[in-house]
Design a protein around this motif. Structure first.
Motif: not given
Length: 511
Positions: A91-99, A102-111
């Motif tokens: 659970g910890l691994t998948t949650a950290l990977a997902a977060l 998600g943060i990387y993709l959002a910031s990459w798409a925004a910039t």
């Protein structure tokens, strides 16, 4: 003989709660009174846990349901409440990977909006994205289900198990449905790109396309100050299928989008469909075939809108090897009129635009004149009218007659309405409309577009389109008495001068 006290204490048959096997009686200490229940012969702490056990199931079930919801919001995070250490780690691994993802993709798409838009026209990426979204949805559903199974109480009634199952089903659908829709949209987009923008052995052959040098470090348009794209509306709908087969298509709408590649500033140059005596660039194939301009008998069959059809049907030796010989001929005609070399063409047919507007849910325009649906100047009566009024919401059929109607009005009125309709479609094709109706829009788009833009140039064209979005758009119209145009005697030198003035960059103001 006296009784041994140790033997008395060691007699198990007389312990509280044990019956005498010979007498069938129960020790009197088992009851305080005949009306009171027997006191259970267990330690106090055991009796307390047994008494409170009935109250532990409900909070545990609520906790499990809450953790299941948490795993829906952040994949696998609810497994942190599982009993097994391995599941907690998962659970910890998948949650950290997902977060993190998600943060990387959002910031990459925004910039990196340009690169993100380019991916939308990459068939390879779209195919990968379609599969990845399906896998992501399945993994997420598995994590939701695993959270519920691993965190719920061990002993549950059938009814409470059903509550957990219903919740898991609802949450799984909430995750799987968007993933499935996204995967399907990616597949639809891939099919659209492959169908409209051909590649490989099926790539459209054209003699006018520029060579775009794609690189991350260089501007593909650094050495190309302007890109000129010919926009055509073809009257080749299903109702005219027999005529199209016999007479080819009529390009009744002819516009040239001249784009400044540095700023995105765009000039739309609209050419009348009934322009006569179209000239061609010196030394071109069309100039050799028509040294006095495009003319013949009867004159009404030799307007600029018939160049495509005459070339395709009557001049098989012109532009041998090109996929769309009529388009190559018309490009040279537009260059002769405007003085601008045409790089690409995009042709839309009436049925396709009608389907597109229907897929969008209609389009809203202002109607300033009463417009006939059908009818002609030879006495055929209209089947109906579009009545004047602001903010008229039209579906595809009515919108097409808004753009096409010319009974009682001139071609120049119709040209103005066509520009208004194009502007309304662009304005109203907002993200919400595109997302909720994308499948129908993609299907309509694949049916209505013919172009010589190759798939290998799509990323650069998307980059240019983003510049156009931020640039200014102006319009140059050739109508009687304006910009050198006259139906009987067009002044092509004056028309080319008007184009040059329209696309000239503004003079720098003093500091």
């Amino acid at each position: 003989m006296t009784e041994d006290p140790r033997a008395r204490r060691a007699a198990p048959d007389e312990w509280p709660g044990n019956a005498d096997p010979t007498s069938g009686t129960t020790p009197s200490r088992a009851f305080e009174s005949p009306d009171e229940p027997a006191e259970l012969p267990f330690p106090a702490n055991v009796r307390h846990r047994m008494a409170s056990g009935a109250h532990r199931t409900e909070p545990s079930l609520r906790r499990s349901l809450g953790l299941t919801v948490v795993s829906t919001l952040v994949p696998g995070l609810g497994l942190m409440g599982a009993r097994q250490g391995a599941l907690k780690a998962l659970g910890l691994t998948t949650a950290l990977a997902a977060l993190a993802g998600g943060i990387y993709l959002a910031s990459w798409a925004a910039t990196n909006t340009t690169q993100a838009a380019m991916l939308a026209v990459s068939p390879g990426f779209l195919a990968t994205a379609s599969v990845a979204l399906i896998v992501l949805g399945l993994v997420w559903v598995m994590l939701i289900t695993l959270t519920q199974v691993s965190t719920r109480p061990r002993r549950l009634s059938v009814g409470r198990r059903a509550v957990g199952a219903v919740l898991v089903t609802a949450l799984a659908f909430g995750v799987a449905a968007p993933s499935a829709i996204g995967a399907r949209y990616a597949r639809d987009q891939m099919l659209l790109v492959d169908k409209v923008f051909t590649t490989g052995v099926d790539e459209v052959k054209s003699s006018t396309r520029p060579t775009l040098e794609a690189s991350q470090d260089t501007d593909p348009f650094a050495n190309i100050p302007r890109i000129n794209i010919l926009l055509l509306g073809a009257d080749g709908n299903a109702a005219r299928a027999d005529n199209v087969e016999q007479y080819s298509v009529r390009t009744d709408t002819i516009m040239l989008a001249s784009i400044d590649t540095a700023t995105g500033a765009t000039t739309l140059i609209q050419i009348p469909r009934n322009l006569q005596y179209t000239p061609f660039p010196e030394g071109s194939e069309m100039a050799e075939a028509f040294p006095r301009g495009f003319r013949g008998e009867p004159e009404g069959d030799w307007y600029i809108n018939s160049i495509w059809a005459h070339t395709e049907l009557g001049y098989p030796d012109l532009f041998a090897g090109s996929t769309y010989r009529g388009a190559e001929a018309l490009k040279q005609g537009v260059e002769g009129v405007t003085g601008l070399k045409v790089d690409y063409f995009v042709m839309l047919d009436i049925d396709g635009i009608q389907n597109l507007i229907d897929a969008m849910g209609g389009v809203t325009v202002n109607i300033n004149q009463r417009l006939a649906i059908g009818g002609n100047s030879e006495g055929k009566r209209p089947s109906g009218y579009l009545e004047p009024g602001p903010d008229q919401h039209l579906m595809g059929y009515e919108a097409m007659w808004y753009a096409r109607s010319r009974l009682d009005y001139s071609d120049y009125d119709r040209m103005a309405r066509q520009s208004c309709l194009v502007g309304a479609i662009i304005k109203q094709a907002n993200p919400a409309t595109m997302l909720t109706r994308y499948e129908a829009i993609a299907a309509a788009s694949s049916q209505m577009v013919v172009t010589d833009i190759p798939q290998r140039d799509l990323a650069e064209i998307v980059e240019l389109a983003l510049r156009v979005k931020d640039g200014e758009v102006s319009r140059l119209v050739f109508s009687p008495g304006k910009n050198g145009y006259s139906y009987d005697d067009p002044d092509f030198d004056a028309m080319r001068a008007a184009v040059e003035e329209a696309i000239a960059p503004p003079a720098e103001s003093p500091a």
